[in-house]
Design a protein around this motif. Sequence first.
Motif, PDB file in Angstrom:
ATOM      1  N   GLU A 110     133.659 -29.999  61.108  1.00  4.45           N
ATOM      2  CA  GLU A 110     134.230 -29.263  59.984  1.00  4.45           C
ATOM      3  C   GLU A 110     135.576 -29.830  59.537  1.00  4.45           C
ATOM      4  O   GLU A 110     136.224 -29.272  58.652  1.00  4.45           O
ATOM      5  CB  GLU A 110     134.367 -27.785  60.348  1.00  4.45           C
ATOM      6  CG  GLU A 110     133.022 -27.125  60.575  1.00  4.45           C
ATOM      7  CD  GLU A 110     133.120 -25.693  61.064  1.00  4.45           C
ATOM      8  OE1 GLU A 110     134.242 -25.176  61.247  1.00  4.45           O
ATOM      9  OE2 GLU A 110     132.060 -25.095  61.265  1.00  4.45           O
ATOM     10  N   ALA A 111     135.982 -30.944  60.118  1.00  6.60           N
ATOM     11  CA  ALA A 111     137.245 -31.567  59.729  1.00  6.60           C
ATOM     12  C   ALA A 111     137.169 -31.995  58.269  1.00  6.60           C
ATOM     13  O   ALA A 111     136.141 -32.507  57.816  1.00  6.60           O
ATOM     14  CB  ALA A 111     137.537 -32.766  60.622  1.00  6.60           C
TER      15      ALA A 111
ATOM     16  N   LEU B  76     143.090 -32.431  64.899  1.00  9.39           N
ATOM     17  CA  LEU B  76     142.424 -31.167  64.602  1.00  9.39           C
ATOM     18  C   LEU B  76     143.110 -30.027  65.341  1.00  9.39           C
ATOM     19  O   LEU B  76     143.519 -30.188  66.498  1.00  9.39           O
ATOM     20  CB  LEU B  76     140.958 -31.218  65.035  1.00  9.39           C
ATOM     21  CG  LEU B  76     140.073 -32.207  64.292  1.00  9.39           C
ATOM     22  CD1 LEU B  76     138.686 -32.248  64.919  1.00  9.39           C
ATOM     23  CD2 LEU B  76     139.977 -31.841  62.823  1.00  9.39           C
TER      24      LEU B  76
ATOM     25  N   THR C 235     139.361 -25.794  65.202  1.00  9.42           N
ATOM     26  CA  THR C 235     138.575 -26.503  64.189  1.00  9.42           C
ATOM     27  C   THR C 235     137.496 -27.324  64.865  1.00  9.42           C
ATOM     28  O   THR C 235     137.775 -28.125  65.755  1.00  9.42           O
ATOM     29  CB  THR C 235     139.475 -27.438  63.349  1.00  9.42           C
ATOM     30  OG1 THR C 235     140.491 -26.662  62.730  1.00  9.42           O
ATOM     31  CG2 THR C 235     138.660 -28.164  62.292  1.00  9.42           C
TER      32      THR C 235
END
Length: 77
Positions: A41-42, A33, A37
């Motif tokens: 919300e990945a 990530l 981030t």
Amino acid sequence: MELHNKDLGTLFEQLGLDSDQESIDAFFASHSLAHDTKLSEAPFWTPAQAAFLREEIREDAEWAPLVDELNARLHEQ
């Protein structure tokens, strides 16, 4: 809180992912990530996985320490 028997393997099981060490290592080798981030919300999580991760952190729930570890590992790449 009963985390004494929980580790990343059990968190991966909870997320519905393969939980053997080889699969965990492969997951971290192929997923990372950006620093800005949020874990939940990945793009690689299903909606259910993202909701679980978001809830555990927000509620500082039972899995929160392991979710924090997952977050740190994904951001260190």
